[in-house]
Design a protein around this motif. Structure first.
Motif, PDB file in Angstrom:
ATOM      1  N   ILE A 175      11.354   3.972  -3.876  1.00  0.00           N
ATOM      2  CA  ILE A 175      11.359   4.123  -5.338  1.00  0.00           C
ATOM      3  C   ILE A 175      12.184   3.010  -5.988  1.00  0.00           C
ATOM      4  N   SER A 176      13.342   2.696  -5.395  1.00  0.00           N
ATOM      5  CA  SER A 176      14.157   1.646  -6.023  1.00  0.00           C
ATOM      6  C   SER A 176      13.465   0.287  -5.914  1.00  0.00           C
ATOM      7  N   THR A 177      12.735   0.057  -4.795  1.00  0.00           N
ATOM      8  CA  THR A 177      11.963  -1.193  -4.665  1.00  0.00           C
ATOM      9  C   THR A 177      10.854  -1.247  -5.716  1.00  0.00           C
ATOM     10  N   ILE A 178      10.175  -0.108  -5.898  1.00  0.00           N
ATOM     11  CA  ILE A 178       9.088  -0.028  -6.895  1.00  0.00           C
ATOM     12  C   ILE A 178       9.644  -0.341  -8.289  1.00  0.00           C
ATOM     13  N   TYR A 179      10.774   0.299  -8.637  1.00  0.00           N
ATOM     14  CA  TYR A 179      11.376   0.077  -9.957  1.00  0.00           C
ATOM     15  C   TYR A 179      11.734  -1.396 -10.153  1.00  0.00           C
ATOM     16  N   SER A 180      12.295  -2.009  -9.093  1.00  0.00           N
ATOM     17  CA  SER A 180      12.719  -3.404  -9.288  1.00  0.00           C
ATOM     18  C   SER A 180      11.502  -4.327  -9.366  1.00  0.00           C
ATOM     19  N   LYS A 181      10.441  -4.042  -8.576  1.00  0.00           N
ATOM     20  CA  LYS A 181       9.233  -4.883  -8.653  1.00  0.00           C
ATOM     21  C   LYS A 181       8.539  -4.746 -10.013  1.00  0.00           C
TER      22      LYS A 181
ATOM     23  N   ARG B  86       8.949   7.612 -15.579  1.00  0.00           N
ATOM     24  CA  ARG B  86       7.991   7.635 -16.694  1.00  0.00           C
ATOM     25  C   ARG B  86       7.544   6.217 -17.042  1.00  0.00           C
ATOM     26  N   GLU B  87       8.540   5.332 -17.124  1.00  0.00           N
ATOM     27  CA  GLU B  87       8.261   3.926 -17.449  1.00  0.00           C
ATOM     28  C   GLU B  87       7.401   3.289 -16.348  1.00  0.00           C
ATOM     29  N   ALA B  88       7.741   3.631 -15.093  1.00  0.00           N
ATOM     30  CA  ALA B  88       6.999   3.092 -13.941  1.00  0.00           C
ATOM     31  C   ALA B  88       5.544   3.539 -13.988  1.00  0.00           C
ATOM     32  N   THR B  89       5.344   4.823 -14.286  1.00  0.00           N
ATOM     33  CA  THR B  89       3.988   5.377 -14.360  1.00  0.00           C
ATOM     34  C   THR B  89       3.183   4.677 -15.453  1.00  0.00           C
ATOM     35  N   ARG B  90       3.816   4.519 -16.618  1.00  0.00           N
ATOM     36  CA  ARG B  90       3.114   3.900 -17.743  1.00  0.00           C
ATOM     37  C   ARG B  90       2.703   2.455 -17.401  1.00  0.00           C
ATOM     38  N   LYS B  91       3.656   1.727 -16.821  1.00  0.00           N
ATOM     39  CA  LYS B  91       3.391   0.319 -16.499  1.00  0.00           C
ATOM     40  C   LYS B  91       2.282   0.203 -15.444  1.00  0.00           C
ATOM     41  N   ALA B  92       2.330   1.099 -14.465  1.00  0.00           N
ATOM     42  CA  ALA B  92       1.323   1.073 -13.392  1.00  0.00           C
ATOM     43  C   ALA B  92      -0.063   1.361 -13.952  1.00  0.00           C
ATOM     44  N   ARG B  93      -0.123   2.286 -14.888  1.00  0.00           N
ATOM     45  CA  ARG B  93      -1.438   2.611 -15.480  1.00  0.00           C
ATOM     46  C   ARG B  93      -1.927   1.485 -16.384  1.00  0.00           C
ATOM     47  N   ASP B  94      -1.011   0.942 -17.180  1.00  0.00           N
ATOM     48  CA  ASP B  94      -1.382  -0.151 -18.088  1.00  0.00           C
ATOM     49  C   ASP B  94      -1.913  -1.371 -17.326  1.00  0.00           C
TER      50      ASP B  94
ATOM     51  N   VAL C 114       0.845  -1.199   0.000  1.00  0.00           N
ATOM     52  CA  VAL C 114       0.000   0.000   0.000  1.00  0.00           C
ATOM     53  C   VAL C 114       0.880   1.248   0.000  1.00  0.00           C
ATOM     54  N   ARG C 115       1.938   1.213   0.811  1.00  0.00           N
ATOM     55  CA  ARG C 115       2.835   2.365   0.923  1.00  0.00           C
ATOM     56  C   ARG C 115       3.564   2.621  -0.400  1.00  0.00           C
ATOM     57  N   GLU C 116       4.001   1.542  -1.067  1.00  0.00           N
ATOM     58  CA  GLU C 116       4.703   1.709  -2.348  1.00  0.00           C
ATOM     59  C   GLU C 116       3.772   2.309  -3.395  1.00  0.00           C
ATOM     60  N   ILE C 117       2.502   1.905  -3.340  1.00  0.00           N
ATOM     61  CA  ILE C 117       1.529   2.461  -4.289  1.00  0.00           C
ATOM     62  C   ILE C 117       1.330   3.951  -4.023  1.00  0.00           C
ATOM     63  N   GLU C 118       1.321   4.314  -2.725  1.00  0.00           N
ATOM     64  CA  GLU C 118       1.219   5.743  -2.359  1.00  0.00           C
ATOM     65  C   GLU C 118       2.364   6.531  -2.994  1.00  0.00           C
ATOM     66  N   VAL C 119       3.571   6.000  -2.824  1.00  0.00           N
ATOM     67  CA  VAL C 119       4.761   6.676  -3.371  1.00  0.00           C
ATOM     68  C   VAL C 119       4.668   6.734  -4.894  1.00  0.00           C
ATOM     69  N   LEU C 120       4.211   5.654  -5.506  1.00  0.00           N
ATOM     70  CA  LEU C 120       4.086   5.585  -6.964  1.00  0.00           C
ATOM     71  C   LEU C 120       3.107   6.643  -7.488  1.00  0.00           C
TER      72      LEU C 120
END
Length: 214
Positions: free
Chosen positions: A187-193, A200-208, A154-160
């Motif tokens: 952020i580094s955990t989010i990127y690796s997951k 930008r890539e993280a945002t796109r993937k999360a939305r997709d 939940v916290r990682e999603i908040e940061v994302l």
């Protein structure tokens, strides 16, 4: 008489000292440590195995929510009570979802604080009906998010979400009561997951993938 071993965690020296003085007066309490951030709290837990941790939320280096999650993961027998002010409801909910046994308001009378610690030590919880209702609502809202395929917390999603809205690390840290270092770790955990290299890539993937719907 077996004493209840208590660890006090707060980044404000005055609160830490006054809690120490007040709780030391209780004959059945043994204050095993004072910690000023989540990292220190985890070290003291590993060293002294307290029964109860009184955990502040808003602290530098590592906040109380992240510390609660790690303590519950590594040392689940330790019981955590969140010390909070009224405006930190979301953080209390997050800590409860990681397994904290309850919360107490910082403005509480010392006798009630001591009574609360004894309730939790005896296996009880400290959650008001109002907070329980908020928790159920919050859980219903985040069930979809929690079961996302990348296993983001939940916290990682908040940061994302904050990342996606274009906020800088420093601003995210202030908004979520975290240190900048903790935000960078998230952020580094989010990127690796997500297996991405940048925001930008993280945002796109999360939305997709439907983790973020806006």
């Amino acid at each position: 008489m077996t004493k209840i071993k208590v660890l006090l965690v707060d980044d404000q020296e005055l609160i830490l000292e006054s809690l120490h003085i007040v709780l030391s007066l209780e004959e059945d309490f043994d204050i095993v440590g004072l910690a000023r951030n989540g990292e220190e709290a985890i070290k003291v837990c590993e060293q002294f195995q307290p029964d109860i941790v009184l955990m502040d939320i808003n602290m530098p280096i590592m906040d109380g929510v992240a510390a609660t999650a790690l303590i519950k993961e590594r040392l689940p027998v330790i019981k955590v009570i969140i010390l909070t002010s009224y405006r930190e409801v979301e953080y209390v909910l997050a800590a409860l979802s990681y397994g904290a046994e309850g919360y107490l308001l910082k403005a509480i009378h010392p006798k009630d604080l001591a009574a609360g610690i004894r309730v939790v030590h005896a296996g009880g919880t400290l959650i008001t009906q109002e907070m329980a209702n908020k928790m159920i609502k919050s859980m219903n809202n985040t069930t979809a998010t929690k079961s996302n395929e990348y296993g983001l917390s939940v916290r990682e999603i908040e940061v994302l979400h904050k990342l996606a809205s274009g906020m800088r690390n420093q601003d995210i840290a202030e908004a979520l009561f975290l240190s900048e270092g903790t935000v960078k770790n998230y952020i580094s955990t989010i990127y690796s997951k997500l297996n991405v290299r940048g925001r930008r890539e993280a945002t796109r993937k999360a939305r997709d993938s439907g983790i973020m719907d806006h």
